[in-house]
Design an enzyme around this catalytic site. Sequence first.
Site, mmCIF file in Angstrom:
data_model
loop_
_atom_site.group_PDB
_atom_site.id
_atom_site.type_symbol
_atom_site.label_atom_id
_atom_site.label_comp_id
_atom_site.label_asym_id
_atom_site.label_seq_id
_atom_site.Cartn_x
_atom_site.Cartn_y
_atom_site.Cartn_z
ATOM 1 N N HIS A 112 0.875 -1.176 0.000
ATOM 2 C CA HIS A 112 0.000 0.000 0.000
ATOM 3 C C HIS A 112 0.917 1.233 0.000
ATOM 4 O O HIS A 112 2.023 1.178 0.556
ATOM 5 C CB HIS A 112 -0.815 0.097 1.289
ATOM 6 N N ASP A 136 1.819 1.964 3.601
ATOM 7 C CA ASP A 136 2.631 0.966 4.327
ATOM 8 C C ASP A 136 4.071 1.469 4.427
ATOM 9 O O ASP A 136 4.806 1.098 5.347
ATOM 10 C CB ASP A 136 2.694 -0.377 3.576
HETATM 11 C C1 GLC Z 1 -6.084 -4.471 2.687
HETATM 12 C C2 GLC Z 1 -7.019 -5.648 2.656
HETATM 13 C C3 GLC Z 1 -6.547 -6.676 1.684
HETATM 14 C C4 GLC Z 1 -6.343 -6.031 0.355
HETATM 15 C C5 GLC Z 1 -5.374 -4.897 0.461
HETATM 16 C C6 GLC Z 1 -5.167 -4.246 -0.889
HETATM 17 O O1 GLC Z 1 -4.880 -4.827 3.260
HETATM 18 O O2 GLC Z 1 -7.157 -6.221 3.933
HETATM 19 O O3 GLC Z 1 -7.428 -7.735 1.561
HETATM 20 O O4 GLC Z 1 -5.871 -6.994 -0.559
HETATM 21 O O5 GLC Z 1 -5.843 -3.975 1.387
HETATM 22 O O6 GLC Z 1 -5.683 -2.982 -0.987
#
Ligand code: GLC
Length: 416
Positions: free
Chosen positions: A77, A80
């Site tokens: 993400h 992250d």
């Molecule tokens: C979050 C969700 C996960 C998803 C990810 C991607 O972590 O829990 O399932 O794949 O976001 O956006």
Amino acid sequence: MAPIPENQQQALVSRLMKACGGAYTPETRRKYFISGPQWAAAYQGQALFHAPTRPAIGFEEIIRRYADIGIGYWATHDTDVIPTEILGTEGQWEIVSRIRKALSDHGVHCSMVTTETFYHAVWAAGPAAESPGVREYAKLRVRNTVDIGHELGASFAVYWPGSLGYFVQGAIDETSSLRWYADAINAACDRDVDVAARKNRPTLKHCLEAKPFEPQAEILLPTTDAMLAFISSGLLTRPEMVGVNPEYLHELMWGAAPRAALARALLAGKLFHFDINDGYRLKHDVDIGVGLVNPLDWLNVLVLLRSHGYNGPFNLDYKPPRTTSQFGVFEVSFPTAVDRFITLWEMAGEVLSDPIVKEATDALKVGGPKAPTHDAAAVTAANYELLTLHELIAHRLVQILLGLHRGRVFSIPSGT
Ligand code: GLC
Ligand code: MN
Ligand code: MN
């Protein structure tokens, strides 16, 4: 057994892990398109109601550990790895160049980037909130993720609109929210076309991921089928760039057969990316490691994907249990998840070439002798005995899963 001193516990785990056998080498593991998400290894065990059980860990160490295990791809993400406050600034690009260095130092590739549109308070009313200001911010965020993705060499962008929904009904008009959500996806695709042309790279594959509940009580796009309908609703300006990222457990959570959900995405030509994990039907998102709960169902899923030539990523979207230590995350959790996947994938190949499965399947397809088409009883009788093969095939799949097809039986002492 005497209590095990703290300083001998890791050695015990490692010794038993070796004794388990059945591990593949890092070189073998790298041959599969398996990706390890930043958030999976960084998860500290702090699900709702729980304090963390593991210390924080950064991307440099995670990328290095993935490389050692033989996980060839990494996904993240935006938040992250980049604090929300510096997204889109110079500071972001400094972090991105550190990520590039870590990836290239360890021979790991970035496969996918995704935008966090669920955690920060700005998403309280979701990424397609009534306020135009929030929606502009959502567009900025997905465009920025596209920029980061190209910079890191990614091929996929994932969108999980888990906050597109509500706890109380009546305040929003769902049709407006869905139009506004499409505006964000359109903004990302438009940006992608520009950046890809500028960088002389292919555009990303944009993948929508559904989950039936959590964190909102009611979700506007709760299933992969809903995503497929959304893609072809006419709201997207570039629907050809958009597909789905089903997550195994998210389908199970609403009571679906994951294999059937995947089949529908395959038929639509939209199965771009696949999140692999395990868990229980009609329960919350426990994100257990692939194959630990439903190995037979997993074998079936992989038989379907192999027979249809799926060649996208298998993304290890699971959360190492909070009982697993930081040491255990890399010693046990990731290597065993990867190895169970590889074993089930290879076993699916065995199913596809198994002479019994093949003959039974062919016989079912060729059917019985021709009977008068208008005569239901005659058509039934013509195929009647063949249909027992459905159960025989299911039995054969379990035999292959348990190794019984190689002649393994248990010796039962006489007299019991
Ligand atoms: C979050 C969700 C996960 C998803 C990810 C991607 O972590 O829990 O399932 O794949 O976001 O956006
Ligand atoms: Mn997922
Ligand atoms: Mn999940």
